[in-house]
Design a protein around this motif. Structure first.
Motif, PDB file in Angstrom:
ATOM      1  N   SER A  80     -13.584   7.260   3.469  1.00  0.00           N
ATOM      2  CA  SER A  80     -12.688   7.465   2.383  1.00  0.00           C
ATOM      3  C   SER A  80     -11.382   6.942   2.792  1.00  0.00           C
ATOM      4  O   SER A  80     -11.171   6.923   3.952  1.00  0.00           O
ATOM      5  CB  SER A  80     -12.429   8.857   1.786  1.00  0.00           C
ATOM      6  N   ALA A  81     -10.479   6.546   1.769  1.00  0.00           N
ATOM      7  CA  ALA A  81      -9.197   5.702   1.998  1.00  0.00           C
ATOM      8  C   ALA A  81      -8.377   6.096   0.869  1.00  0.00           C
ATOM      9  O   ALA A  81      -8.800   6.056  -0.365  1.00  0.00           O
ATOM     10  CB  ALA A  81      -9.605   4.356   2.292  1.00  0.00           C
ATOM     11  N   SER A  82      -7.243   6.219   1.007  1.00  0.00           N
ATOM     12  CA  SER A  82      -5.922   6.379  -0.114  1.00  0.00           C
ATOM     13  C   SER A  82      -4.978   5.743   0.619  1.00  0.00           C
ATOM     14  O   SER A  82      -4.531   5.753   1.580  1.00  0.00           O
ATOM     15  CB  SER A  82      -6.092   7.697  -0.379  1.00  0.00           C
ATOM     16  N   ARG A  83      -3.991   5.221  -0.563  1.00  0.00           N
ATOM     17  CA  ARG A  83      -2.719   4.861  -0.122  1.00  0.00           C
ATOM     18  C   ARG A  83      -1.694   5.766   0.008  1.00  0.00           C
ATOM     19  O   ARG A  83      -1.744   7.093  -0.460  1.00  0.00           O
ATOM     20  CB  ARG A  83      -2.207   3.932  -1.361  1.00  0.00           C
ATOM     21  N   SER A  84      -1.076   5.910   1.085  1.00  0.00           N
ATOM     22  CA  SER A  84       0.106   7.045   1.539  1.00  0.00           C
ATOM     23  C   SER A  84       1.422   6.534   1.347  1.00  0.00           C
ATOM     24  O   SER A  84       1.898   5.224   1.150  1.00  0.00           O
ATOM     25  CB  SER A  84      -0.293   7.410   2.849  1.00  0.00           C
TER      26      SER A  84
END
Length: 144
Positions: A140-144
């Motif tokens: 999974s990946a998300s902007r931070s």
């Protein structure tokens, strides 16, 4: 008459060659080397009274752990979290984060220059077409 002579000559050659081949096939004695020594076919068993060897047969590599600022504490069994800014690789469609080659994951999030947090697992033995970075399979990946 000429055919008969050729047949006899061919038969003679075949008999001679088969006789030469049978000497090597089952003689049971090894052919001596030019020095007269017998060839070594196996190693002798180890001496049980000899002290144990202190020489390591294969030099070990120092353990390579995560880099400073690299993976944090795993969020689940076999998973690791990385955070930082995505960089483009030297090959097309190759993206890196802190020296890890990001494989899979949402490509709309994993663009060069984007600050992200990714979760996945390190796969150091995985083969890739990218010539840099340690493979990291993104779960999974998300902007931070």
């Amino acid at each position: 008459m000429r055919t008969f002579r050729l047949a006899v000559a061919a038969l003679t050659v075949c008999v001679a060659l088969s006789a030469c081949g049978s000497q090597d096939a089952g003689g049971g004695t090894p052919t001596p080397t030019p020095t007269g020594a017998q060839p070594v076919t196996s190693q002798p068993p180890p001496d049980p009274t000899a002290p144990p060897s202190t020489v390591d047969p294969a030099p070990s590599k120092p353990p390579t752990g995560p880099k400073p600022g690299g993976p944090s504490t795993p969020p689940g069994v076999g998973h690791t979290t990385l955070s930082g800014t995505v960089q483009g690789g030297v090959e097309p469609n190759c993206v890196l984060l802190d020296g890890y080659l990001l494989l899979g994951g949402p490509r709309d999030v994993l663009k060069p220059g984007t600050r992200v947090e990714v979760t996945g697992r390190v796969e150091p033995g995985m083969m890739t077409t990218c010539q840099q970075g340690t493979p990291f399979v993104v779960a999974s990946a998300s902007r931070s």
